[in-house]
Design an enzyme around this catalytic site. Sequence first.
Site, PDB file in Angstrom:
ATOM      1  N   ASP A 194       2.182   4.430   0.627  1.00  0.00           N
ATOM      2  CA  ASP A 194       1.971   5.594   1.475  1.00  0.00           C
ATOM      3  C   ASP A 194       3.244   6.420   1.550  1.00  0.00           C
ATOM      4  O   ASP A 194       4.125   6.299   0.711  1.00  0.00           O
ATOM      5  CB  ASP A 194       1.481   5.163   2.855  1.00  0.00           C
ATOM      6  CG  ASP A 194       2.558   4.447   3.667  1.00  0.00           C
ATOM      7  OD1 ASP A 194       3.634   4.166   3.105  1.00  0.00           O
ATOM      8  OD2 ASP A 194       2.317   4.168   4.857  1.00  0.00           O
ATOM      9  N   PHE A 243       0.840  -1.191   0.000  1.00  0.00           N
ATOM     10  CA  PHE A 243       0.000   0.000   0.000  1.00  0.00           C
ATOM     11  C   PHE A 243       0.879   1.246   0.000  1.00  0.00           C
ATOM     12  O   PHE A 243       1.555   1.542   0.982  1.00  0.00           O
ATOM     13  CB  PHE A 243      -0.926  -0.002   1.216  1.00  0.00           C
ATOM     14  CG  PHE A 243      -1.509  -1.358   1.497  1.00  0.00           C
ATOM     15  CD1 PHE A 243      -1.423  -1.924   2.748  1.00  0.00           C
ATOM     16  CD2 PHE A 243      -2.101  -2.086   0.484  1.00  0.00           C
ATOM     17  CE1 PHE A 243      -1.937  -3.176   3.006  1.00  0.00           C
ATOM     18  CE2 PHE A 243      -2.624  -3.348   0.726  1.00  0.00           C
ATOM     19  CZ  PHE A 243      -2.541  -3.892   1.989  1.00  0.00           C
TER      20      PHE A 243
END
Length: 366
Positions: free
Chosen positions: A255, A253
């Site tokens: 980020d 993910f």
Amino acid sequence: MDDVRETSAWVATHSSHVLVDSSDSRVNNAGIEKVVENIQGSIPKVEWDYEGIHYFDNGPLSVQYLFVLDALNFCFWPDKDLNYDHLASGLKAALQNDKSAFDADRLQKYTVVLPHERLAVEFFTFIENSLFHRTEDESNLLVSGPELRELLKWPRPLPLEDERVRLLHEVGFELERNFGGKASNLVESCGKSAAKLVALVTRHFAGFRDHSVYKGHQVFLYKRAQIFVADLWGAFKGQGYGEFYDIGSITMFADYVVPAVLEQLGVLKYSSRLANIIETNNEISSGSEEEVELRACSVYAVEKMKELIRIKSGKQCGTGPLALVCWRPMPSFTTPSDALNLLLTAQHDIVVACYIFAGGNLEMLA
């Protein structure tokens, strides 16, 4: 998630500010090789919600909570005191206090109303109530940023507060329009496919469409849509609403914390210009070349790590990547060893979760 992998790989091979230290990059492969050597046999089992900050009742309300949480899970900077824990625990407390707090119709009450728009909103609300014969109590009274702060018990304006309020409205509206008001119906409609759920979320909820245009090419990242899948999988332990036959299809993910860890480990190399921007604590604009490269190169680097682990260990990893989720404030590292220890042991305010091997076999994490 082939679109995420393919477009992230394209960015990595055309990047100007971030290089991935792998065997097919423009530098040597020492970074990834060293990390993989240290990772083998050291991957810890990380329990979802080991901190006790999330709401969970093993039913549809937990799914509703997670969807609202992940819709709002972005941009805690520059408020140094605000982090993911405050968001997760604040929403948990709100739901414990009022089980209907995240009902689709209630969520639509949270919408952005600027001061100069208040009179017009009140007028059109009056007309709408008259047309649909609503009483004042039945009216969708509009709530703005301060009420969201009250919901979360946060004492001052939230970063991107109006956008967060708008997203609450969007979640409520789309759930009510397409899924009977329930996120659990959204999940059930995916047929236990993680990839299909990500596609459904990004199709119906514009706020989850995490993509950018980079050097004329569209790049897909889908951070929060994939986090929603991983949250379901972790919370429900791969059963019920968290059962996905293709959990290994999701990627890391992308980020703003993982790139910092990977840079400390020597996996990512920054240009002198980007390094200076980061060291001087200057903002990197959303959608800028630097921002897209940091995120996409992190995805690509983790894919290369996963591939090398599979080759060296001889274990079949299926299509699943080594997915790293780091959600909390970033500490300062003294050495790359500190960063690796952090990555592997989930210490010091960083959650490292969802290591997905063999198509998401939970037993592989033991």
